[in-house]
Enzyme design. Structure first.
Site, PDB file in Angstrom:
ATOM      1  N   ASP A   1      -3.782 -17.266  -2.790  1.00  0.00           N
ATOM      2  CA  ASP A   1      -2.369 -16.936  -2.653  1.00  0.00           C
ATOM      3  C   ASP A   1      -1.611 -17.580  -3.804  1.00  0.00           C
ATOM      4  OD1 ASP A   1      -2.925 -15.597  -0.378  1.00  0.00           O
ATOM      5  OD2 ASP A   1      -1.920 -16.976   1.004  1.00  0.00           O
TER       6      ASP A   1
ATOM      7  N   ASP B   1      -3.004  -4.526   7.405  1.00  0.00           N
ATOM      8  CA  ASP B   1      -2.854  -5.633   8.347  1.00  0.00           C
ATOM      9  C   ASP B   1      -2.862  -5.045   9.754  1.00  0.00           C
ATOM     10  OD1 ASP B   1      -2.685  -7.461   6.294  1.00  0.00           O
ATOM     11  OD2 ASP B   1      -0.498  -7.488   6.241  1.00  0.00           O
TER      12      ASP B   1
END
Lengths: 207, 255
Positions: free
Chosen positions: B11, B130
């Site tokens: 990330d 997701d």
């Protein structure tokens, strides 16, 4: 000086970056240049056969590539860049290839998944184990592949990949080489292969 | 079965890797380039960079990270986060990314998948999904980092993404993400068996056994994890050694 042919499709800069990282003198060229001092040509390619071939021609770089080969400059085609060396592809049947090696590019058959997107091992065939491209690279080395089409195995193939029903993973015809896998994305073994190509170019230029 | 890939995910916020990475003997553990080099040496098959920078004005910073990484790291890497158009994708691909991952933008405009596939080729279009389980035993697609329910069924969306030209699906279980309870095997297997393109399983890895389950029971083509790698709890080598012992084909560490 190795020229990496940039005809405006996708990410063609990786091969150039990989060559720089191994200390080669390399230049990304997006328009035709004169060939003095050029010791090798790298022709990358991603996407579809037809789109690459059209873009290569439209950029004016196709004739530069052919002139270089005509002048005895070694060449390495990568992925669709390798496929374009052949006579044509099932992917774009109306678009002729460069015809520098015999055979055609076909859709993968017998494959568990298409696209073939993984690291796979290659096996040397024909003159593969003696090829300058594979010097000091062990048999069954792993390389990164991402493609849905691949050349058929012919007498010019120097390595085969057994994914699905198998295909030509590398080819050579005189000073012309091609790999279906991406040496510029295959970590140490890939960089070793590119070093071998550069060394071959240097020897040819010196002879 | 194709050879399974093991993929660490980083990330990145404003050009820095976030999510506490404190185990490595790196000069600068927040430097994405150093971490990417570390994972290349560690035997990772690919990398994913997820740009979590809030402002799209800072997208240029990510392009610089990509360009710097591409000078030094020679395994494939995907960039996701904030890619909404062909222009955004082109910026990352020209900087040196091999693939771009799209999520919310594809839900809002599915045509983006085909636009990207048409210009750049399916091989560089990853659709990230997701997924959250629903009361009736199904799975719903969420957007905007898992904040917004879309009302779309995960299996339908997977099939649609494939038909629009996606080259790969990055499937994250929101229920499992961060739990260390393992991949959602039913979800993973459901999508993998439905589509013919490769599927990366993500969300929930806590142990090496979870990787094995993801490959063998989940049928995943690739296994993604973040914190277990970053905190040094599990090495890529240990995962690969165990996958091989379990009969799963992977590129062995050191080859």
């Amino acid at each position: 000086m190795i020229v990496v042919v940039d005809y405006g499709i996708g990410n063609l800069g990786s091969a150039h970056k990989a060559l720089k990282s191994i200390g080669a003198s390399a230049e990304l060229v997006d328009s035709p240049r004169d060939l003095s001092g050029v010791t090798g040509v790298v022709l990358p390619g991603v996407g579809s056969f037809g789109a690459c071939k059209s873009a290569l021609k439209a950029s004016g770089l196709e004739s530069m590539v052919l002139d270089a080969i005509g002048g005895g400059v070694p060449m390495l085609g990568i992925c669709v860049g390798m496929q374009m060396l052949y006579e044509g592809s099932e992917e774009s049947p109306d678009v002729p290839g460069l015809g520098l090696v015999r055979g055609r590019v076909r859709r993968l058959t017998g494959a568990p998944k298409i696209p073939h997107m993984s690291w796979s091992q290659i096996e040397y065939i024909n003159r593969g184990s003696e090829s300058a491209l594979f010097k000091d690279i062990p048999e069954f080395a792993w390389f990164y592949f991402v493609h849905s089409y691949a050349p058929e195995v012919t007498d010019d193939s120097i390595a085969e990949c057994g994914y699905g029903n198998g295909f030509s993973a590398a080819v050579s015809n005189g000073k012309i080489f091609g790999t279906q896998f991406h040496p510029e994305k295959s970590s140490n073994q890939g960089l070793a292969l590119l070093s071998n190509f550069v060394a071959f170019c240097n020897r040819e230029a010196a002879s | 079965m194709p050879n399974v890939r093991v993929i660490p995910c980083l990330d990145v916020d404003q050009g820095r890797v976030v999510k506490g990475i404190n185990f490595l003997s790196l000069r600068d553990a927040g430097d994405p380039v150093e971490l990417a080099e570390y994972y290349d040496r560690s035997g990772a098959d690919e990398l994913v960079f997820l740009d979590i920078t809030a402002s799209s004005d800072d997208r240029a910073i990510m392009a610089e990270v990509v360009a710097a990484t591409a000078q030094k790291v020679f395994i494939p890497f995907t960039v996701g986060g904030g890619i909404r158009s062909n222009d955004d994708a082109r910026l990352m691909l020209r900087a040196g990314a091999d693939k771009v991952s799209i999520n919310s933008a594809a839900i809002a405009n599915p045509g983006l998948i085909s636009d990207l596939a048409h210009e750049f080729g399916s091989q560089c279009v990853v659709v990230a999904i997701d997924a959250k389980s629903t009361n009736d035993g199904g799975y719903e697609v969420f957007s905007h980092g898992g904040r917004n329910a879309s009302g779309i069924d995960v299996f339908e969306w997977s099939r649609r993404a494939e038909s629009l030209g996606a080259g790969e699906i990055l499937l994250t279980s929101m229920d499992r993400d961060g739990t260390k309870d393992g991949f959602d095997i039913a979800l993973t297997r459901g999508v993998v068996d439905l589509v013919s393109i490769p599927v990366i399983a993500s969300g929930g890895v806590g142990t090496i056994a979870h990787f094995i389950e993801g490959a063998i029971n989940g049928h995943a083509d690739a296994l993604l994890a973040a914190s277990v790698f970053h905190f040094g709890e599990i090495t890529v080598k240990a995962v690969k050694d165990e996958l091989l012992r379990s009969g799963v084909s992977v590129r062995p560490y050191g080859s």
